[in-house]
Write an enzyme that holds these catalytic residues in place. Structure first.
Site, PDB file in Angstrom:
ATOM      1  CB  CYS A 176      15.815   3.363  -9.352  1.00 17.28           C
ATOM      2  SG  CYS A 176      16.855   4.448  -8.383  1.00 17.28           S
ATOM      3  CB  CYS A 185      14.999   6.651  -6.490  1.00 14.97           C
ATOM      4  SG  CYS A 185      14.556   4.924  -6.408  1.00 14.97           S
ATOM      5  CE  LYS A 238      11.947  10.130  -4.208  1.00 13.42           C
ATOM      6  NZ  LYS A 238      11.455   8.793  -3.917  1.00 13.42           N
ATOM      7  CE1 TYR A 279       9.413   4.325   1.492  1.00 13.52           C
ATOM      8  CE2 TYR A 279       7.704   2.651   1.499  1.00 13.52           C
ATOM      9  CZ  TYR A 279       8.917   3.120   1.945  1.00 13.52           C
ATOM     10  OH  TYR A 279       9.646   2.378   2.832  1.00 13.52           O
ATOM     11  CD  GLU A 301       8.822   9.452  -1.911  1.00 16.69           C
ATOM     12  OE1 GLU A 301       8.776   9.056  -3.095  1.00 16.69           O
ATOM     13  OE2 GLU A 301       9.686   9.043  -1.100  1.00 16.69           O
ATOM     14  CG  HIS A 337      25.114  22.556  20.266  1.00 16.25           C
ATOM     15  ND1 HIS A 337      23.787  22.197  20.476  1.00 16.25           N
ATOM     16  CD2 HIS A 337      25.221  23.860  20.599  1.00 16.25           C
ATOM     17  CE1 HIS A 337      23.143  23.258  20.950  1.00 16.25           C
ATOM     18  NE2 HIS A 337      23.982  24.268  21.038  1.00 16.25           N
ATOM     19  CD  GLU A 344      22.703  19.223  19.577  1.00 14.88           C
ATOM     20  OE1 GLU A 344      23.573  19.036  20.440  1.00 14.88           O
ATOM     21  OE2 GLU A 344      22.407  20.348  19.146  1.00 14.88           O
TER      22      GLU A 344
HETATM   23  P1  NDP Z   1       2.771   1.448  -1.309  1.00 18.11           P
HETATM   24  O1  NDP Z   1       2.617  -0.006  -1.206  1.00 18.11           O
HETATM   25  O2  NDP Z   1       3.775   2.168  -0.508  1.00 18.11           O
HETATM   26  O3  NDP Z   1       1.365   2.144  -1.058  1.00 18.11           O
HETATM   27  C1  NDP Z   1       0.231   1.811  -1.789  1.00 18.11           C
HETATM   28  C2  NDP Z   1      -0.925   2.603  -1.236  1.00 18.11           C
HETATM   29  O4  NDP Z   1      -2.052   2.431  -2.081  1.00 18.11           O
HETATM   30  C3  NDP Z   1      -1.334   2.157   0.166  1.00 18.11           C
HETATM   31  O5  NDP Z   1      -1.623   3.303   0.916  1.00 18.11           O
HETATM   32  C4  NDP Z   1      -2.578   1.318  -0.089  1.00 18.11           C
HETATM   33  O6  NDP Z   1      -3.521   1.392   0.947  1.00 18.11           O
HETATM   34  C5  NDP Z   1      -3.159   2.004  -1.306  1.00 18.11           C
HETATM   35  N1  NDP Z   1      -3.965   1.088  -2.134  1.00 18.11           N
HETATM   36  C6  NDP Z   1      -3.619  -0.136  -2.565  1.00 18.11           C
HETATM   37  N2  NDP Z   1      -4.602  -0.654  -3.320  1.00 18.11           N
HETATM   38  C7  NDP Z   1      -5.590   0.256  -3.366  1.00 18.11           C
HETATM   39  C8  NDP Z   1      -6.866   0.301  -3.972  1.00 18.11           C
HETATM   40  N3  NDP Z   1      -7.321  -0.716  -4.688  1.00 18.11           N
HETATM   41  N4  NDP Z   1      -7.618   1.410  -3.799  1.00 18.11           N
HETATM   42  C9  NDP Z   1      -7.164   2.458  -3.058  1.00 18.11           C
HETATM   43  N5  NDP Z   1      -5.953   2.475  -2.460  1.00 18.11           N
HETATM   44  C10 NDP Z   1      -5.180   1.387  -2.608  1.00 18.11           C
HETATM   45  O7  NDP Z   1       2.976   1.686  -2.880  1.00 18.11           O
HETATM   46  P2  NDP Z   1       3.547   2.894  -3.716  1.00 18.11           P
HETATM   47  O8  NDP Z   1       2.848   2.777  -5.030  1.00 18.11           O
HETATM   48  O9  NDP Z   1       3.493   4.177  -2.983  1.00 18.11           O
HETATM   49  O10 NDP Z   1       5.082   2.513  -3.881  1.00 18.11           O
HETATM   50  C11 NDP Z   1       5.459   1.216  -4.328  1.00 18.11           C
HETATM   51  C12 NDP Z   1       6.724   0.780  -3.658  1.00 18.11           C
HETATM   52  O11 NDP Z   1       7.818   1.472  -4.214  1.00 18.11           O
HETATM   53  C13 NDP Z   1       6.809   1.078  -2.159  1.00 18.11           C
HETATM   54  O12 NDP Z   1       6.223   0.087  -1.377  1.00 18.11           O
HETATM   55  C14 NDP Z   1       8.262   1.193  -1.921  1.00 18.11           C
HETATM   56  O13 NDP Z   1       8.775  -0.079  -1.633  1.00 18.11           O
HETATM   57  C15 NDP Z   1       8.795   1.697  -3.240  1.00 18.11           C
HETATM   58  N6  NDP Z   1       9.088   3.148  -3.156  1.00 18.11           N
HETATM   59  C16 NDP Z   1      10.056   3.579  -2.306  1.00 18.11           C
HETATM   60  C17 NDP Z   1      10.342   4.916  -2.206  1.00 18.11           C
HETATM   61  C18 NDP Z   1      11.397   5.367  -1.262  1.00 18.11           C
HETATM   62  O14 NDP Z   1      12.224   4.568  -0.823  1.00 18.11           O
HETATM   63  N7  NDP Z   1      11.418   6.667  -0.885  1.00 18.11           N
HETATM   64  C19 NDP Z   1       9.645   5.919  -2.996  1.00 18.11           C
HETATM   65  C20 NDP Z   1       8.617   5.363  -3.827  1.00 18.11           C
HETATM   66  C21 NDP Z   1       8.360   4.026  -3.906  1.00 18.11           C
HETATM   67  P3  NDP Z   1      -3.334   0.597   2.333  1.00 18.11           P
HETATM   68  O15 NDP Z   1      -2.355   1.397   3.136  1.00 18.11           O
HETATM   69  O16 NDP Z   1      -4.703   0.615   2.925  1.00 18.11           O
HETATM   70  O17 NDP Z   1      -2.849  -0.771   1.985  1.00 18.11           O
END
Ligand code: NDP
Length: 447
Positions: free
Chosen positions: A41, A46, A49, A175, A179, A432, A437
């Site tokens: 983080c 976080c 980012k 995410y 982002e 407002h 709101e």
């Molecule tokens: P996520 O799990 O959010 O997303 C992973 C993405 O990668 C999905 O769209 C998934 O597709 C895709 N994917 C997975 N495997 C493959 C593959 N083999 N080939 C192609 N695409 C693939 O993971 P992130 O890495 O974005 O983030 C990890 C975690 O970190 C998040 O789940 C969240 O909990 C946390 N995080 C939170 C943030 C916040 O609170 N703002 C910011 C950043 C991270 P599909 O949708 O089809 O499964």
């Protein structure tokens, strides 16, 4: 009998919070960290980012300002300044984390901890014993296997690029992908997002996903149902070949395809700790693993990979071990935000989830242009949605896409935690003129 009451492995959000709270209850605590203080983080997640998100948003602020009389063009952006200022701030935070631990009388071991048995770890060759072990080692970016996958970057490296890439491909639809695609587009890179599915943010509310997709298309080349098959390096950049047959040349490929729990080389084979099929550690509701006395929490147990969840888990565990409680973490209605451009904020059930559990739901939504954009002429839309159980009037979910969605949803999450009803939202006086709101003025359910 033991050197410590609690030995924590990993000084990230969950580990540090558990260690400090435990020490506060009078326990003798140590923590080991072999990489960076504050974990993902603070160092590669976080915090940096969000700083980069602020940086990228200035482009739109400059553009918006013209409608308000400011005549300036978008000025030149310096990646070096952003990166170096970020690095300075993170170093400051690393120091704060170390001094917070010191101030709480938690002994810090700088090195990799290896579990020898359920009461013994070694760090830098030193053997240390503890009554309880806590594994809070977090996660690590996952990159799938394919030819050329050694040429891609992950969120671990992306913050410290030597210069801003002119052309970027971001792979993923979660995410981090949303982002970072937003960050690079705002900073001025020609940005493409490749996602294997139909539309990003799979588990979010469908309307919000659709609205965000439309917004993203204004800044990012959105390449959906797209799969990278191979990447090759050539004289002018990285040539990406997609399974669908098209090719794209870029200067940088960021993989944001999820994260895996960090359990390798921990010495788990010396314990009876069991793993789930996805590699996360099996724990009960009190974060105890299948080896009594060894605990685990945060991303390594994978309930919800969010910093505030890990810190909540850390506080509950410390209280249970050293303050005589038997608390659990309530995972219901945890709010979350995606700091894309624009932001998405969400709490509670999506319409799709609500429909599965409740037979009589009502949906209120509003899609509008923010007051600010009446003069800026920015085409950006704001979208808000409330899902209500018609039988009880209880609000089941609130979702937003728009400026400051995270800030707005955080307040509404308190109301959700208190079991807010639609009538109570209606009885709330708005501020407002604000966008927020709208959440208390939607009166007409959608057909
Ligand atoms: P996520 O799990 O959010 O997303 C992973 C993405 O990668 C999905 O769209 C998934 O597709 C895709 N994917 C997975 N495997 C493959 C593959 N083999 N080939 C192609 N695409 C693939 O993971 P992130 O890495 O974005 O983030 C990890 C975690 O970190 C998040 O789940 C969240 O909990 C946390 N995080 C939170 C943030 C916040 O609170 N703002 C910011 C950043 C991270 P599909 O949708 O089809 O499964």
């Amino acid at each position: 009998m033991y050197d410590f009451d609690l030995f924590v492995i990993g000084a990230g959000s969950g580990g540090v919070r558990a260690a400090r709270m435990a020490a506060g209850y009078g326990a003798k605590v140590a923590i080991a960290e072999d990489l960076y203080m504050g974990g993902t983080c603070v160092n590669v997640g976080c915090v940096p980012k969000k700083l980069y998100t602020y940086a990228s948003h200035y482009r739109y602020d400059w553009q918006d300002s013209r409608g308000f009389g400011w005549q300036a063009e978008v000025p030149e952006f310096s990646w070096d300044t952003l990166r170096d200022n970020k690095t300075r701030e993170i170093s400051r935070l690393n120091g704060i984390y170390a001094s917070l631990l010191e101030g709480s009388n938690v002994k810090l071991y700088k090195g990799r901890a290896h579990i020898e048995d359920k009461n013994t770890v070694t760090v830098n060759g030193e053997s240390i014993t503890a009554k309880y072990l806590l594994i809070a080692t977090g996660g690590w970016p996952f990159v799938p296997e394919f030819p050329g996958n050694d040429l891609v970057l992950t969120s671990n490296e992306i913050f410290d690029l030597p210069k801003l890439p002119r052309r970027v491909l971001v792979v993923g639809g979660g995410y981090i992908a949303l982002e970072f695609a937003s960050i690079f587009a705002g900073l001025g890179s020609d940005t493409t997002l490749s996602y294997r599915g139909e539309i990003p943010l799979k588990n979010f509310d469908k309307d919000v996903r659709d609205k965000l997709f439309q917004e993203c298309q204004r800044h990012i080349h959105m390449q959906m149902e797209s799969n990278v098959s191979e990447i090759n390096e050539n004289d002018s950049g990285l040539l990406v070949t997609f399974a669908e047959g098209n090719k794209l040349e870029v200067d940088c490929v960021l993989y944001a395809t999820g994260r895996k729990p960090n359990t390798a080389r921990l010495g788990l084979k010396n314990t009876a700790v069991e793993l789930n099929p996805d590699g996360t550690i099996v724990v009960n509701e009190h974060f105890e693993t299948t080896d009594p006395g060894i605990y685990a929490l945060g991303d390594v147990v994978g309930r919800l990979a969010l910093t505030p969840v890990a810190t909540a888990e850390g506080m509950v565990l410390a209280s249970n071990l050293f303050n005589g409680t038997s608390k659990t973490v309530d995972y219901l209605n945890i709010p979350t935000a995606v700091f894309s451009h624009p932001n998405v904020g969400t709490v509670g059930l999506t319409e799709e989830e609500a429909t599965k559990t409740y037979s009589n739901i009502e949906v209120y939504d509003s899609d509008f242009r923010h007051l600010k954009h009446t003069l800026s002429k920015n085409e950006e839309r704001t979208y808000m949605k409330i899902i209500v159980d018609k039988d009880t009037d209880k609000v089941l979910g609130m979702h937003m896409m728009g400026c400051d969605a995270g800030e707005i949803i955080q307040g509404l999450a308190v109301a959700m935690k208190c079991g807010v009803t639609k009538s109570q939202l209606d009885a709330t006086i708005g501020i407002h003129p604000t966008a927020a709101e709208e959440f208390v003025t939607m009166r007409q359910a959608r057909n």
